[in-house]
Design a protein around this motif. Structure first.
Motif, PDB file in Angstrom:
ATOM      1  N   TYR A 109       0.836  -1.203   0.000  1.00 44.28           N
ATOM      2  CA  TYR A 109       0.000   0.000   0.000  1.00 44.28           C
ATOM      3  C   TYR A 109       0.875   1.259   0.000  1.00 44.28           C
ATOM      4  O   TYR A 109       0.617   2.206  -0.760  1.00 44.28           O
ATOM      5  CB  TYR A 109      -0.899  -0.023   1.237  1.00 44.28           C
ATOM      6  CG  TYR A 109      -1.862   1.138   1.330  1.00 44.28           C
ATOM      7  CD1 TYR A 109      -3.039   1.146   0.582  1.00 44.28           C
ATOM      8  CD2 TYR A 109      -1.613   2.221   2.173  1.00 44.28           C
ATOM      9  CE1 TYR A 109      -3.939   2.198   0.667  1.00 44.28           C
ATOM     10  CE2 TYR A 109      -2.504   3.276   2.265  1.00 44.28           C
ATOM     11  CZ  TYR A 109      -3.659   3.264   1.515  1.00 44.28           C
ATOM     12  OH  TYR A 109      -4.546   4.314   1.600  1.00 44.28           O
ATOM     13  N   THR A 110       1.908   1.262   0.833  1.00 47.60           N
ATOM     14  CA  THR A 110       2.808   2.413   0.919  1.00 47.60           C
ATOM     15  C   THR A 110       3.537   2.619  -0.401  1.00 47.60           C
ATOM     16  O   THR A 110       3.715   3.759  -0.861  1.00 47.60           O
ATOM     17  CB  THR A 110       3.821   2.223   2.067  1.00 47.60           C
ATOM     18  OG1 THR A 110       3.122   1.938   3.279  1.00 47.60           O
ATOM     19  CG2 THR A 110       4.670   3.465   2.267  1.00 47.60           C
ATOM     20  N   THR A 111       3.958   1.527  -1.029  1.00 47.84           N
ATOM     21  CA  THR A 111       4.662   1.611  -2.319  1.00 47.84           C
ATOM     22  C   THR A 111       3.772   2.265  -3.371  1.00 47.84           C
ATOM     23  O   THR A 111       4.223   3.130  -4.134  1.00 47.84           O
ATOM     24  CB  THR A 111       5.088   0.200  -2.787  1.00 47.84           C
ATOM     25  OG1 THR A 111       5.963  -0.373  -1.815  1.00 47.84           O
ATOM     26  CG2 THR A 111       5.799   0.266  -4.136  1.00 47.84           C
ATOM     27  N   GLU A 112       2.501   1.884  -3.415  1.00 49.96           N
ATOM     28  CA  GLU A 112       1.577   2.460  -4.402  1.00 49.96           C
ATOM     29  C   GLU A 112       1.396   3.963  -4.166  1.00 49.96           C
ATOM     30  O   GLU A 112       1.369   4.748  -5.122  1.00 49.96           O
ATOM     31  CB  GLU A 112       0.225   1.750  -4.312  1.00 49.96           C
ATOM     32  CG  GLU A 112       0.258   0.314  -4.834  1.00 49.96           C
ATOM     33  CD  GLU A 112      -1.056  -0.414  -4.592  1.00 49.96           C
ATOM     34  OE1 GLU A 112      -1.975   0.202  -4.009  1.00 49.96           O
ATOM     35  OE2 GLU A 112      -1.150  -1.592  -4.994  1.00 49.96           O
ATOM     36  N   ILE A 113       1.286   4.352  -2.913  1.00 52.05           N
ATOM     37  CA  ILE A 113       1.120   5.774  -2.595  1.00 52.05           C
ATOM     38  C   ILE A 113       2.350   6.573  -3.024  1.00 52.05           C
ATOM     39  O   ILE A 113       2.238   7.643  -3.629  1.00 52.05           O
ATOM     40  CB  ILE A 113       0.866   5.963  -1.084  1.00 52.05           C
ATOM     41  CG1 ILE A 113      -0.534   5.485  -0.718  1.00 52.05           C
ATOM     42  CG2 ILE A 113       1.030   7.429  -0.682  1.00 52.05           C
ATOM     43  CD1 ILE A 113      -0.856   5.584   0.748  1.00 52.05           C
ATOM     44  N   ILE A 114       3.529   6.037  -2.723  1.00 56.29           N
ATOM     45  CA  ILE A 114       4.778   6.733  -3.077  1.00 56.29           C
ATOM     46  C   ILE A 114       4.883   6.891  -4.591  1.00 56.29           C
ATOM     47  O   ILE A 114       5.247   7.966  -5.098  1.00 56.29           O
ATOM     48  CB  ILE A 114       6.004   5.976  -2.526  1.00 56.29           C
ATOM     49  CG1 ILE A 114       5.974   5.926  -0.993  1.00 56.29           C
ATOM     50  CG2 ILE A 114       7.299   6.613  -3.014  1.00 56.29           C
ATOM     51  CD1 ILE A 114       5.934   7.256  -0.315  1.00 56.29           C
ATOM     52  N   LYS A 115       4.559   5.846  -5.338  1.00 56.43           N
ATOM     53  CA  LYS A 115       4.628   5.927  -6.801  1.00 56.43           C
ATOM     54  C   LYS A 115       3.675   6.980  -7.349  1.00 56.43           C
ATOM     55  O   LYS A 115       4.021   7.731  -8.271  1.00 56.43           O
ATOM     56  CB  LYS A 115       4.319   4.560  -7.414  1.00 56.43           C
ATOM     57  CG  LYS A 115       5.461   3.556  -7.289  1.00 56.43           C
ATOM     58  CD  LYS A 115       5.095   2.235  -7.971  1.00 56.43           C
ATOM     59  CE  LYS A 115       6.252   1.253  -7.921  1.00 56.43           C
ATOM     60  NZ  LYS A 115       5.904  -0.040  -8.553  1.00 56.43           N
ATOM     61  N   THR A 158      13.065   4.277 -10.192  1.00 55.92           N
ATOM     62  CA  THR A 158      13.661   2.954  -9.997  1.00 55.92           C
ATOM     63  C   THR A 158      13.071   2.318  -8.742  1.00 55.92           C
ATOM     64  O   THR A 158      12.634   3.029  -7.813  1.00 55.92           O
ATOM     65  CB  THR A 158      15.192   3.049  -9.828  1.00 55.92           C
ATOM     66  OG1 THR A 158      15.476   3.753  -8.607  1.00 55.92           O
ATOM     67  CG2 THR A 158      15.826   3.784 -11.009  1.00 55.92           C
ATOM     68  N   ASP A 159      13.057   1.007  -8.710  1.00 53.89           N
ATOM     69  CA  ASP A 159      12.542   0.291  -7.548  1.00 53.89           C
ATOM     70  C   ASP A 159      13.358   0.623  -6.308  1.00 53.89           C
ATOM     71  O   ASP A 159      12.822   0.724  -5.202  1.00 53.89           O
ATOM     72  CB  ASP A 159      12.576  -1.221  -7.820  1.00 53.89           C
ATOM     73  CG  ASP A 159      11.886  -2.007  -6.716  1.00 53.89           C
ATOM     74  OD1 ASP A 159      10.680  -1.762  -6.501  1.00 53.89           O
ATOM     75  OD2 ASP A 159      12.552  -2.831  -6.063  1.00 53.89           O
ATOM     76  N   GLU A 160      14.643   0.838  -6.507  1.00 51.93           N
ATOM     77  CA  GLU A 160      15.535   1.165  -5.383  1.00 51.93           C
ATOM     78  C   GLU A 160      15.134   2.496  -4.749  1.00 51.93           C
ATOM     79  O   GLU A 160      15.080   2.628  -3.524  1.00 51.93           O
ATOM     80  CB  GLU A 160      16.982   1.234  -5.873  1.00 51.93           C
ATOM     81  CG  GLU A 160      17.999   1.485  -4.754  1.00 51.93           C
ATOM     82  CD  GLU A 160      19.429   1.530  -5.267  1.00 51.93           C
ATOM     83  OE1 GLU A 160      20.321   1.818  -4.467  1.00 51.93           O
ATOM     84  OE2 GLU A 160      19.632   1.276  -6.478  1.00 51.93           O
ATOM     85  N   ARG A 192      11.848   4.581   4.738  1.00 57.58           N
ATOM     86  CA  ARG A 192      11.879   5.751   5.623  1.00 57.58           C
ATOM     87  C   ARG A 192      10.488   6.023   6.204  1.00 57.58           C
ATOM     88  O   ARG A 192      10.348   6.316   7.391  1.00 57.58           O
ATOM     89  CB  ARG A 192      12.384   6.989   4.868  1.00 57.58           C
ATOM     90  CG  ARG A 192      13.883   6.969   4.592  1.00 57.58           C
ATOM     91  CD  ARG A 192      14.411   8.354   4.255  1.00 57.58           C
ATOM     92  NE  ARG A 192      13.851   8.880   3.017  1.00 57.58           N
ATOM     93  CZ  ARG A 192      14.330   8.620   1.812  1.00 57.58           C
ATOM     94  NH1 ARG A 192      15.364   7.802   1.674  1.00 57.58           N
ATOM     95  NH2 ARG A 192      13.781   9.157   0.741  1.00 57.58           N
ATOM     96  N   VAL A 193       9.467   5.920   5.357  1.00 58.02           N
ATOM     97  CA  VAL A 193       8.097   6.156   5.824  1.00 58.02           C
ATOM     98  C   VAL A 193       7.722   5.139   6.892  1.00 58.02           C
ATOM     99  O   VAL A 193       7.157   5.481   7.937  1.00 58.02           O
ATOM    100  CB  VAL A 193       7.103   6.085   4.644  1.00 58.02           C
ATOM    101  CG1 VAL A 193       5.659   6.073   5.156  1.00 58.02           C
ATOM    102  CG2 VAL A 193       7.307   7.258   3.697  1.00 58.02           C
ATOM    103  N   MET A 194       8.063   3.866   6.645  1.00 63.35           N
ATOM    104  CA  MET A 194       7.647   2.806   7.564  1.00 63.35           C
ATOM    105  C   MET A 194       8.496   2.744   8.837  1.00 63.35           C
ATOM    106  O   MET A 194       8.200   1.968   9.735  1.00 63.35           O
ATOM    107  CB  MET A 194       7.649   1.458   6.832  1.00 63.35           C
ATOM    108  CG  MET A 194       6.581   1.391   5.750  1.00 63.35           C
ATOM    109  SD  MET A 194       6.448  -0.208   4.919  1.00 63.35           S
ATOM    110  CE  MET A 194       5.861  -1.246   6.254  1.00 63.35           C
TER     111      MET A 194
END
Length: 444
Positions: free
Chosen positions: A366-372, A384-386, A394-396
């Motif tokens: 969920y966090t990854t989708e928000i960041i993207k 990049t995925d990195e 950092r968020v988590m």
């Protein structure tokens, strides 16, 4: 130590904790011995103060502290072992003439018990799950806005047909002072639009709010007044003209399409409208989902019947905060928070009965989708995925963020569950009709 419980009724209980001297004596003696080692009392060497003096000076305070510790530890253990689902915290029953000079003590605590109830997600209801569609009017208006936004802006001194007017709506008496931009076709009555024609920068126009627009809700945007005030609002306001502009619309060509969506992503006006429709309806879906979640929540609160230990909870509210409340203040606070408490209990039961859990992977995805999405808004379409995972890490690492994101993930799981199990009627509406539904003004 002996702990017993008397169930007063289904929602209230009294727990009695009996503490004997053998439960606390050893701890009190050890604490006093430690005090004696470090006591600095005039006339005595450190560590040589008579125990009788230490007992006289510190004995009562140490006894109170150690007995209180025992109470807290053992009461908490008892509640866990008995699997008691309590509301608030145990409240000690105050005894004015409590005697600390005896060796054995008896303490009583009031408990508020969580009620037993059932949640029927499939119950008959009049709920509506809205699907908001971008109709032709909206698409044409959006295309016109794009042409206007990317067109050429020309300043003018005098208002003519088709011009935009920037200025300030004001009414000192009603606390209105809002800077806004108007297109003359926004007014319901053509006479109002004509009142602007020929006016110059600095001119002031008086207007009546009643019937000013085709929809009273527009007063919320142009006058910055609240929803509850707009219906039937009948006051006089002034509009002071600050700027007059006209637009030379942008040409709907490939150059504009590429500027909006990237090279060759859109190649015609039909494709432009299809793209606008797709993007708009994605945003509308989020708004419709939030309304559905809110509506189901309200339905469950209203239709899931159970009693609460109200007397206990009001008493607990009086003493729960940093500053004690009066009985009237606690009553008001309980009234304000009752529905929230009811939904907490309902939500907890739904989560348990449907095994809704948040895993680390759920949270990370969920966090990854928000960041993207956030990166895309700032033009980083292919990070990049990195880079993404670095931000996610950092968020988590922030506990407050994790708590906030966890609530969002659970809301999403609840929404999906409601969509699956709540038997609501589906209805397609325009965005304008959806806004009316939001405020209870759309007839089913």
């Amino acid at each position: 130590m002996n702990i017993t419980r008397n169930n007063v009724d289904a929602l209230n209980a009294v727990v009695t904790v009996e503490v004997s001297k053998s439960d606390y004596a050893g701890k009190v003696e050890k604490t006093l011995a430690d005090y004696r080692k470090n006591a600095a009392i005039p006339g005595f060497r450190k560590g040589a103060v008579p125990m009788s003096l230490i007992q006289k000076q510190y004995g009562k305070a140490v006894l109170l502290e150690e007995v209180n510790k025992l109470l807290q530890e053992n009461l908490n253990t008892y509640l866990v072992e008995e699997k008691l689902d309590i509301l608030g915290n145990p409240l000690p029953k105050v005894t004015e003439d409590f005697n600390w000079d005896v060796e054995d003590y008896k303490f009583e605590f009031e408990l508020g018990l969580a009620p037993e109830f059932k949640v029927d997600l499939a119950a008959k209801n009049s709920l509506i799950q809205y699907k908001i569609v971008a109709d032709d009017k909206m698409l044409n208006d959006q295309v016109a806005r794009i042409q206007k936004q990317y067109g050429k802006l020309i300043a003018k001194d005098t208002v003519e047909e088709g011009n935009d007017v920037l200025g300030i709506f004001a009414s000192e008496e009603n606390g209105i002072n809002n800077r806004t931009t108007l297109s003359l076709d926004v007014f319901k009555d053509k006479k109002t639009a004509k009142a602007f024609i020929g006016k110059k920068v600095g001119d002031v126009i008086s207007l009546k709010t009643k019937g000013l627009f085709d929809d009273d809700h527009k007063l919320m945007d142009f006058l910055a007044v609240g929803h509850d005030a707009v219906h039937g609002l009948d006051i006089e306001v002034t509009f002071t003209i600050d700027e007059v502009t006209t637009h030379e619309p942008a040409t709907l060509d490939q150059e504009l399409f590429d500027k909006l969506f990237g090279p060759k992503a859109v190649t015609s006006v039909d494709e432009l409208k299809a793209k606008i429709k797709e993007d708009a309806e994605k945003q509308f879906e989020q708004q419709a989902d939030q309304k559905f979640l809110n509506d189901v929540t309200e339905f469950l609160i209203a239709n899931t019947k159970f009693d609460l230990p109200a007397v206990f909870l009001k008493k607990w509210i009086q003493s729960a905060g940093e500053n004690p409340l009066t009985a009237d203040e606690a009553e008001a606070e309980y009234t304000k928070s009752e529905n929230g408490l009811r939904y907490q209990l309902i939500e907890g039961k739904i989560i348990t009965e449907n095994s809704l859990q948040i895993t680390f992977e759920d949270l990370k995805t969920y966090t990854t989708e928000i960041i993207k999405k956030q990166m895309a808004q700032f033009g980083q379409m292919n990070p990049t995925d990195e880079d993404v995972q670095g931000i996610v890490a950092r968020v988590m690492s922030n506990q407050d963020e994790v708590r906030r994101l966890s609530e969002q993930v659970m809301n999403e799981k609840m929404l999906n569950l409601f969509k699956d199990k709540v038997k609501a009627k589906s209805k397609e509406v325009s965005y304008d009709d959806f806004i009316k539904a939001m405020y209870g003004e759309l007839k089913h």
